[in-house]
Design a protein around this motif. Structure first.
Motif, mmCIF file in Angstrom:
data_model
loop_
_atom_site.group_PDB
_atom_site.id
_atom_site.type_symbol
_atom_site.label_atom_id
_atom_site.label_comp_id
_atom_site.label_asym_id
_atom_site.label_seq_id
_atom_site.Cartn_x
_atom_site.Cartn_y
_atom_site.Cartn_z
ATOM 1 N N HIS A 136 66.435 27.458 121.326
ATOM 2 C CA HIS A 136 65.085 28.015 121.298
ATOM 3 C C HIS A 136 64.136 27.014 120.644
ATOM 4 O O HIS A 136 64.363 26.599 119.496
ATOM 5 C CB HIS A 136 65.059 29.334 120.518
ATOM 6 C CG HIS A 136 65.809 30.434 121.200
ATOM 7 N ND1 HIS A 136 65.908 31.711 120.681
ATOM 8 C CD2 HIS A 136 66.492 30.465 122.389
ATOM 9 C CE1 HIS A 136 66.615 32.465 121.507
ATOM 10 N NE2 HIS A 136 66.979 31.730 122.544
ATOM 11 N N VAL A 137 63.098 26.645 121.363
ATOM 12 C CA VAL A 137 62.147 25.642 120.889
ATOM 13 C C VAL A 137 60.757 26.285 120.779
ATOM 14 O O VAL A 137 60.220 26.770 121.779
ATOM 15 C CB VAL A 137 62.092 24.428 121.847
ATOM 16 C CG1 VAL A 137 61.190 23.341 121.267
ATOM 17 C CG2 VAL A 137 63.487 23.894 122.118
ATOM 18 N N ILE A 190 65.548 17.001 121.638
ATOM 19 C CA ILE A 190 64.924 17.991 122.508
ATOM 20 C C ILE A 190 63.594 17.441 123.015
ATOM 21 O O ILE A 190 62.747 17.009 122.221
ATOM 22 C CB ILE A 190 64.670 19.317 121.756
ATOM 23 C CG1 ILE A 190 65.931 19.750 121.003
ATOM 24 C CG2 ILE A 190 64.181 20.385 122.716
ATOM 25 C CD1 ILE A 190 67.129 19.990 121.863
ATOM 26 N N ILE A 197 56.337 20.288 118.330
ATOM 27 C CA ILE A 197 57.561 21.088 118.340
ATOM 28 C C ILE A 197 57.813 21.525 116.899
ATOM 29 O O ILE A 197 58.263 20.736 116.066
ATOM 30 C CB ILE A 197 58.752 20.293 118.906
ATOM 31 C CG1 ILE A 197 58.446 19.838 120.347
ATOM 32 C CG2 ILE A 197 60.031 21.107 118.862
ATOM 33 C CD1 ILE A 197 59.517 18.936 120.945
ATOM 34 N N LYS A 238 61.772 15.986 119.729
ATOM 35 C CA LYS A 238 62.146 16.209 118.332
ATOM 36 C C LYS A 238 63.642 15.991 118.196
ATOM 37 O O LYS A 238 64.431 16.501 119.003
ATOM 38 C CB LYS A 238 61.774 17.620 117.877
ATOM 39 C CG LYS A 238 61.946 17.856 116.378
ATOM 40 C CD LYS A 238 61.458 19.238 115.977
ATOM 41 C CE LYS A 238 61.525 19.453 114.472
ATOM 42 N NZ LYS A 238 60.535 18.638 113.761
ATOM 43 N N VAL A 294 63.231 24.277 116.068
ATOM 44 C CA VAL A 294 64.320 24.276 117.054
ATOM 45 C C VAL A 294 65.461 25.105 116.476
ATOM 46 O O VAL A 294 65.954 24.811 115.381
ATOM 47 C CB VAL A 294 64.806 22.849 117.368
ATOM 48 C CG1 VAL A 294 65.983 22.900 118.342
ATOM 49 C CG2 VAL A 294 63.677 22.006 117.940
#
Length: 390
Positions: A59-60, A114, A48, A126, A51
């Motif tokens: 939004h990732v 997330i 990841i 993350k 973020v």
């Protein structure tokens, strides 16, 4: 002529033949001989990378950093499954990226975890310490970054250059002390840049990219390239007694400028990711820390008869890249650019430190003397104490 041409052909062939055999072997292992490589279990892995909190969405940015293709099937926020849209598609080949858009009414400054789950049930996560709205690229924000870069980079360096009249008037031993002090300052900056690069690599880059080796490789290439450039620059300046100190001052300014580019990138990224609050105390801390960079430039230039405008230009070369770094970090941040800029800066800093040591040795024929040893130690100690305030 025929013999010369035939000799060149044989030379080229002798260099290409081993390479051709190597290519054939690799193609065989990846093709008919692929069974030889199929042992063990290939595990999926995703990273990841970013973020962002945009309006009522999270939004990732996800990258497949494992050896096999993966399929994203689910996203969660704080261990609660959320609906998500995956762009451009949920299937990712190796090193391919996707944007996972999660509709979520997030709250400013709150922490969030997330999670992204693959089709085989493996979950990656993350942790975000404090949610901050994603930056919107506009002229107002660019101006804000420029102001921050000026306070952090240009003004402190210019203040440090005000030491120039004092350094011009001191005796030889004290002057050697200030030159050695410059070496200590630069050593600390180089080590600090390397450590920052390692930290960025550990936190934001997949182990598959070998971030630590990339940093060392780029730093070494930067060192060698700038060392060659410095040798050419200073060798051309040997005809004038005053031009060589200025040439060394120029190399110091370039090296510090590259370092400040990486520093600015880190600041811009921190603002963009919402990981740091730029309080007055933080600005003061950076100012104290970077003022010593002006001293590093002033020390060798003190023995030259350079006009004031040239010295101001050196200060801008050293400090202005901080502004560029904040723009890159705030608008286009990526872990790769961060560690590459930091590594280039570290290599440049170490190269400049070596040039100054060589210059001191050529003048004194020895480096082990009180003024030099104490100067190097004092430089590193000053940088450490001012870095605590940052």
């Amino acid at each position: 002529m025929e013999e010369i041409k035939a000799s060149k052909i044989r030379l080229i062939a002798s260099g290409l033949i081993p390479f051709a055999f190597l290519v054939v072997m690799i193609l065989y292992l990846l093709g008919p001989g692929s069974d030889l490589l199929q042992f063990g279990v290939a595990l999926p892995e995703i990273t990841i990378e970013k973020v962002e909190f945009v309006d009522s969405e999270i939004h990732v940015t996800v990258r497949n950093t494992g050896p096999i293709s993966v399929v994203i099937v689910m996203a969660d926020v704080n261990d609660r499954i959320q609906p998500a849209a995956i762009e451009p598609h949920k299937s990712l080949e190796r090193f391919e990226t996707a944007l996972v858009r999660i509709p979520f009414a997030w709250n400013h400054a709150e922490p969030y975890t997330i999670g992204i789950t693959l089709d085989d049930g493996v979950r990656f996560e993350k942790f975000i310490e404090a949610a901050t709205p994603a930056l919107k690229s506009d002229s107002e924000l660019a101006g804000f970054f420029a102001i921050i870069g000026t306070y952090v980079g240009i003004i402190p360096v210019m203040i440090g250059l005000l030491w120039l009249p004092f350094i011009k008037r001191i005796g030889k031993n004290k002057y050697n002390f200030f030159l050695a002090l410059t070496v200590g300052l630069l050593f600390f900056l180089g080590i600090d840049a390397m450590l920052e690069g390692f930290e960025v690599s550990k936190e934001n880059l997949s182990a598959n990219f070998n971030g630590e080796l990339l940093i060392i490789t780029v730093a070494l290439l930067s060192f060698l390239g700038l060392y060659y450039t410095a040798e050419k620059l200073t060798s051309r300046a040997t005809l004038s007694a005053s031009s060589k100190p200025f040439a060394i001052g120029l190399m110091i300014a370039i090296g510090i400028g590259l370092h400040n580019l990486g520093e600015g990138l880190a600041i811009g990224a921190a603002i963009g990711l919402g990981q740091v609050a730029l309080s007055t105390f933080l600005i003061v801390g950076f100012a104290l820390h970077n003022t010593t960079e002006g001293i590093a430039i002033a020390s060798p230039v003190a023995k030259s008869k350079s006009p004031v405008l040239k010295i101001v230009l050196l200060g801008l070369i050293a400090g202005a890249p901080t502004i560029l770094g904040t723009w890159i970090g705030g608008f286009f941040y990526s872990p790769f650019t961060a560690i590459i800029f930091l590594a280039i800066g570290a290599g440049a800093i170490f190269q400049v430190a070596l040039v100054i040591l060589k210059w001191i040795y050529q003048s004194e024929q020895k480096l082990v003397q009180t003024s030099i040893i104490s100067g190097i130690g004092s430089g590193m100690l000053i940088m450490y104490l001012t870095s605590i305030l940052v």
